[in-house]
Scaffold this motif. Structure first.
Motif, short mmCIF file in Angstrom:
data_model
loop_
_atom_site.label_atom_id
_atom_site.label_comp_id
_atom_site.label_asym_id
_atom_site.label_seq_id
_atom_site.Cartn_x
_atom_site.Cartn_y
_atom_site.Cartn_z
N PRO A 137 -30.17 -7.64 -23.12
CA PRO A 137 -29.82 -8.96 -22.54
C PRO A 137 -28.55 -9.56 -23.13
CG PRO A 137 -32.17 -8.85 -23.03
CD PRO A 137 -31.54 -7.65 -23.66
N GLU A 138 -28.38 -9.45 -24.46
CA GLU A 138 -27.20 -10.02 -25.09
C GLU A 138 -25.92 -9.29 -24.66
OE1 GLU A 138 -29.92 -9.15 -26.60
OE2 GLU A 138 -30.70 -10.89 -27.72
N VAL A 139 -25.96 -7.96 -24.60
CA VAL A 139 -24.78 -7.20 -24.21
C VAL A 139 -24.48 -7.40 -22.72
CG1 VAL A 139 -23.79 -4.88 -24.07
CG2 VAL A 139 -25.18 -5.51 -26.03
N THR A 140 -25.52 -7.55 -21.90
CA THR A 140 -25.31 -7.83 -20.48
C THR A 140 -24.59 -9.16 -20.28
OG1 THR A 140 -27.29 -6.55 -19.92
CG2 THR A 140 -26.45 -8.06 -18.26
N ARG A 141 -25.01 -10.17 -21.04
CA ARG A 141 -24.33 -11.47 -20.93
C ARG A 141 -22.90 -11.38 -21.45
NH1 ARG A 141 -29.64 -13.37 -22.08
NH2 ARG A 141 -29.27 -13.28 -24.34
N LEU A 142 -22.67 -10.55 -22.48
CA LEU A 142 -21.30 -10.35 -22.97
C LEU A 142 -20.42 -9.77 -21.87
CD1 LEU A 142 -19.10 -10.04 -25.18
CD2 LEU A 142 -20.15 -7.83 -25.74
N ALA A 143 -20.91 -8.74 -21.18
CA ALA A 143 -20.14 -8.13 -20.09
C ALA A 143 -19.90 -9.13 -18.96
CB ALA A 143 -20.87 -6.90 -19.57
N ALA A 144 -20.90 -9.96 -18.66
CA ALA A 144 -20.74 -10.97 -17.61
C ALA A 144 -19.66 -11.98 -17.99
CB ALA A 144 -22.07 -11.67 -17.35
N ARG A 145 -19.62 -12.37 -19.26
CA ARG A 145 -18.59 -13.33 -19.69
C ARG A 145 -17.20 -12.70 -19.59
NH1 ARG A 145 -22.57 -14.18 -24.06
NH2 ARG A 145 -23.69 -16.13 -23.61
N ARG A 157 -17.75 -14.09 -29.97
CA ARG A 157 -18.38 -15.13 -30.78
C ARG A 157 -19.71 -15.57 -30.18
NH1 ARG A 157 -15.47 -17.47 -34.83
NH2 ARG A 157 -13.28 -16.86 -34.97
N ALA A 158 -19.76 -15.67 -28.85
CA ALA A 158 -21.03 -16.00 -28.19
C ALA A 158 -22.06 -14.90 -28.41
CB ALA A 158 -20.79 -16.23 -26.70
N LEU A 159 -21.62 -13.64 -28.39
CA LEU A 159 -22.53 -12.53 -28.67
C LEU A 159 -23.09 -12.63 -30.09
CD1 LEU A 159 -23.77 -9.72 -28.00
CD2 LEU A 159 -21.68 -8.73 -28.95
N ALA A 172 -19.22 -7.84 -34.39
CA ALA A 172 -18.39 -8.70 -33.54
C ALA A 172 -17.03 -8.94 -34.18
CB ALA A 172 -19.11 -10.03 -33.30
N ALA A 173 -16.98 -9.13 -35.50
CA ALA A 173 -15.71 -9.36 -36.19
C ALA A 173 -14.78 -8.15 -36.05
CB ALA A 173 -15.95 -9.69 -37.65
N ASN A 174 -15.34 -6.94 -36.20
CA ASN A 174 -14.51 -5.74 -36.06
C ASN A 174 -14.00 -5.57 -34.63
OD1 ASN A 174 -14.48 -3.71 -38.56
ND2 ASN A 174 -16.42 -4.80 -38.59
N LEU A 175 -14.84 -5.91 -33.66
CA LEU A 175 -14.40 -5.83 -32.27
C LEU A 175 -13.34 -6.87 -31.96
CD1 LEU A 175 -17.83 -5.18 -30.51
CD2 LEU A 175 -15.93 -3.58 -30.73
N MET A 176 -13.45 -8.07 -32.55
CA MET A 176 -12.42 -9.09 -32.34
C MET A 176 -11.09 -8.65 -32.93
SD MET A 176 -14.22 -12.84 -32.66
CE MET A 176 -15.24 -12.51 -34.10
N LEU A 177 -11.13 -8.06 -34.12
CA LEU A 177 -9.90 -7.54 -34.72
C LEU A 177 -9.31 -6.42 -33.88
CD1 LEU A 177 -10.88 -7.48 -38.52
CD2 LEU A 177 -9.29 -9.05 -37.38
N ALA A 178 -10.19 -5.56 -33.36
CA ALA A 178 -9.70 -4.46 -32.52
C ALA A 178 -9.05 -4.99 -31.24
CB ALA A 178 -10.86 -3.53 -32.18
#
Length: 287
Positions: A137-145, A157-159, A172-178
């Motif tokens: 559910p959390e990753v699905t909402r991330l993709a929707a955003r 950050r919402a994830l 999440a921090a590593n993905l934001m940096l990427a």
């Protein structure tokens, strides 16, 4: 005798209040979302099944009162119905470990998608199909955003807020940096991060296995104590002194001390989550 019974019930209620405070119970919400919620009594906030169990326990307590003359049974039986199941249940450590395993698997899947040459946003959207159920559910909402044109930073950050875990913050921090640097070594970073999460999962499983031993011992001791107390209540003269008003008060004190010891043991076996470092809640607390 009725006055002494009422006094004993008040003593029990006071000690149970102290135990509830030690255990971290919240009788009323600290920040009610709406006035309707704030006006609801504690009885209305209980589920229908819990209300029926408490009502049946009151009836059973009244019958015990009639049979044994223990007025305190009207209070003790419903209290036991509410408190004992909570004491017997295990903490949610298994659920946390399951979510960690899901995060590890999702991170490995992301690493593989990024190795194929896709961007971070496209990899996050494509990873929904292979996401484990524990965090789907959390990753699905991330993709929707991301499809709704949220910025990658805000969506991640919402994830992190939804995962509400220090490991989720780290991913999440590593993905934001990427997403910000667009470097070529993101897949290797995520792969090493997945290895770190796997080691964390193994360590937590060992800790939970060690914590389960004292919980199991306390569970069987409690079951034996309750069974012995029920047997002695309806047989022999051993518990006859507890039928007096003073005996009722002393019995209430003894039982409350016993419950407080079990609550203390349960709190000792409860793990503390690691502090988070990103997310809206952390930002609000830093102000």
């Amino acid at each position: 005798m009725i006055v002494m019974a009422i006094a004993g019930a008040l003593v029990v209620a006071g000690i149970l209040g102290v135990v509830a405070e030690i255990a971290g119970f919240e009788v009323l919400p600290r920040r009610p979302r709406a006035r309707a919620v704030a006006r609801r009594s504690w009885w209305q906030r209980l589920s229908g099944r819990t209300r029926r169990l408490i009502a049946a326990a009151v009836v059973v307590g009244a019958l015990v009162w009639v049979v044994t003359g223990w007025v305190l049974a009207v209070v003790l039986v419903p209290a036991a119905v509410v408190v004992v199941p909570w004491l017997m249940t295990s903490p949610e450590g298994g659920r946390d470990i399951e979510r960690l395993e899901a995060l590890e698997e999702w991170t490995r899947a992301l690493s593989g998608i990024l190795t194929a040459g896709q961007g971070v946003e496209q990899a996050l959207i494509a990873s929904v199909r292979s996401t484990p159920e524990a965090i789907r559910p959390e990753v699905t909402r991330l993709a929707a955003r991301l499809r709704a044109r949220w910025t990658t930073q805000a969506a991640l950050r919402a994830l992190a807020d939804e995962l509400d875990d220090a490991t989720g913050d780290l991913i999440a921090a590593n993905l934001m940096l990427a997403a910000r640097r667009r470097s070529a070594g993101v897949a290797r970073v995520l792969e090493s991060l997945a290895e770190s999460v796997a080691a964390d999962v193994r360590a937590r499983r060992e800790i939970e296995a060690d914590r389960a031993k004292p919980r199991s011992t306390a569970r069987w001791v409690t079951i034996g104590t309750v069974g012995l107390l029920i047997y002695l209540t309806f047989s022999g003269d051993f518990v006859e002194p507890y039928g007096t008003p003073l005996g009722q008060v002393l019995l209430a004190l003894y039982l409350c001390v016993y419950v407080a010891a079990l609550v203390w043991m349960k709190r000792m076996a409860r793990g503390r989550p690691l502090p988070r470092f990103i997310g809206s809640l952390v930002k609000a607390g830093a102000r």
